[in-house]
Design an enzyme around this catalytic site. Sequence first.
Site, PDB file in Angstrom:
ATOM      1  N   GLU A  52       0.785  -1.229   0.000  1.00 42.64           N
ATOM      2  CA  GLU A  52       0.000   0.000   0.000  1.00 42.64           C
ATOM      3  C   GLU A  52       0.819   1.283   0.000  1.00 42.64           C
ATOM      4  O   GLU A  52       0.375   2.295  -0.508  1.00 42.64           O
ATOM      5  CB  GLU A  52      -0.933   0.001   1.220  1.00 42.64           C
ATOM      6  CG  GLU A  52      -1.940  -1.132   1.253  1.00 42.64           C
ATOM      7  CD  GLU A  52      -2.894  -1.091   0.075  1.00 42.64           C
ATOM      8  OE1 GLU A  52      -3.408   0.006  -0.220  1.00 42.64           O
ATOM      9  OE2 GLU A  52      -3.101  -2.144  -0.557  1.00 42.64           O
ATOM     10  N   SER A  76     -47.613 -22.998  46.147  1.00 42.55           N
ATOM     11  CA  SER A  76     -47.110 -23.281  47.496  1.00 42.55           C
ATOM     12  C   SER A  76     -45.619 -23.051  47.640  1.00 42.55           C
ATOM     13  O   SER A  76     -45.106 -23.036  48.768  1.00 42.55           O
ATOM     14  CB  SER A  76     -47.456 -24.721  47.881  1.00 42.55           C
ATOM     15  OG  SER A  76     -48.857 -24.886  47.986  1.00 42.55           O
TER      16      SER A  76
END
Length: 640
Positions: A113, A386
């Site tokens: 690059e 319960s």
Amino acid sequence: MSSSRTFTNKQPQRQASSGFEFLKGVGQITGGTLLSITMLASSIVAGGLVGLAISFRNLPDVRQLRNFSPSETTYIYDINGKLLTSLHGEANREVMALDRISPNLKRAVLASEDSHFYDHHGINPSGVGRALITNLVAGRVREGGSTITMQLVKNLFLSQKRAFTRKLAEGVLAIRLEQILSKDQILEMYLNQVYWGHNNYGVQTAARTYFDKSAVNLNLAESAMMAGLIQAPEEFSPFANMDLAKRKQREVLGRMLELNWISQEEYNDALKEELKFGRIRSFQGSALPYVTNTVSQELVQKFGRESLIKGGMRVQTTIDADFQIMAEKTVTKWSTNLSRQGLRGNEIALVAIDPRTHFIKALVGGVNSRASEFNRATQAQRQPGSAFKPLVYYAAFATGKYTPDSIVQDTPVRYRDGSGWYSPKNYDRSFQGAISIRAALAQSRNIPVIRVGMDIGMNKVVETSRTLGIMSPMAPVTSLPLGAIGITPLELASAYATFANYGWQSPATVMARVTDSSGNILLDNTPKPQLVLDQWASAATIDVMRSVVTSGTGRGADIGRPSAGKTGTTSSERDIWYVGTVPQLTTAIWIGRDDNRPLSRGATGGGMVAPIWKDFMQQALEGVPSENFRPPSAFQRPKP
């Protein structure tokens, strides 16, 4: 950011531009003429950009990049560091310091690059000049001539549209950026910012996707292939076109050889090397969605969605992945068994908590997370029946007026409730007369617990519930002791865990620790228990719940070691429960249907859920020593 370069002893060197043919098919231009034009154009462009740097006053201020933090992927792990999932928005990124990135990759990217990166000041005049001539001859933008600095400012600030004005802006911003950041800072930012294909931003996520390794370990062959992706990542990806990927790899290696950054032998070896590829990772599903979805929801509440998908958080959960998988398999197995018995459409939720830390150890929100993401363990408010009674008896014990052996009348009773009369009944429609609280809970008698609740005041029951972390709406009505409220399995498991820890409580959590990507602590859930209940009353509650297992409705949950628990069955069998605990682990299991229809006539927590709890706990406690609970006598009883 890192402030030191890490290269091999073959450093990038200034090289004369050669081997490029910029004017193919555009007439007969001699080498001398071309060189003169290139030098003239370079001088004009370089001087022009310096002048433009003064006049481009509306461009972004690059000084903000001094404190720039790119969006990062959030990672969620189990308690042992095993990755469960990653969360991100568009950018799947994990930032890496420059000195932790393979020198092979840095050289390959620079060769491909911007081989003059460490020599120029943001723009490369000769490169820009060559590009200008090419573009003028073509009549359009064909060649960029961009440096790494120019690419970085383009990615961060500018559109991707190819135009001369944008190219000029790139140059201006690049010059400005090089005045405030070092070369190493720019290169580090670039390598972490650039797009590598398949939703991977930055070198680390790309390295893990393409080669299933960290960017620090990339070899020359892998680095050259990755560098070749930058120009067109999806097109040159080895997952999309291996021939093109290999061709680009050869080009990058050839450029490195031309620059004398690698030897001929290294070039040859890299081309011959057999590469082992990873797999595309972005947007993968979670290994344990009930866990990771719960974590995500909590993180959004605490930090916001943007921080979740862009903040790069590292989340250590309280879950052991193998333990969670075992819990999920147990739920699936028993759901299948129930379906074979004709109980189709059932859902099962399971929550397991360590009472000593209140760390959630297993969280199963349903039978099939792929079929439904709804987490019944944390989101479904179902009547506990319960299974709520121990909270009422704890409140009574805490007043000092009652003990496990206190006698209560199991006889017909009627209360004025709202606009009418309420006459509670026992499950079997019978009455036993005088009965101890221990026996009343063991046999799950309804009338005694209502009598006790009315005696101490239902507001006291509500207060106890809130202390235990139950935030679901509840009113101090006569039926409250029978669980006539909505509650989540997580809330009920946490309440029982507090009893098992003799009143000491930490907030129940599925997250042990959250940091940012640099290791700074964002959330530390190290247990900091507080004594929120009376210890004697907590121990007494556990003591009476032990009788549920030894001689009551929970005999099917007997695991051959001391345990305490309570069954729960609502009217019409819409919700059935078993919640139980040993000193090291508390587990709540619920069975019901999402459409709230009854399960089956005669279904009970003791008959249907207790065996599931037993199966799970025997697996969960394998290899864990048996422990006894501390008796109520170990603590001081409260005075009435």
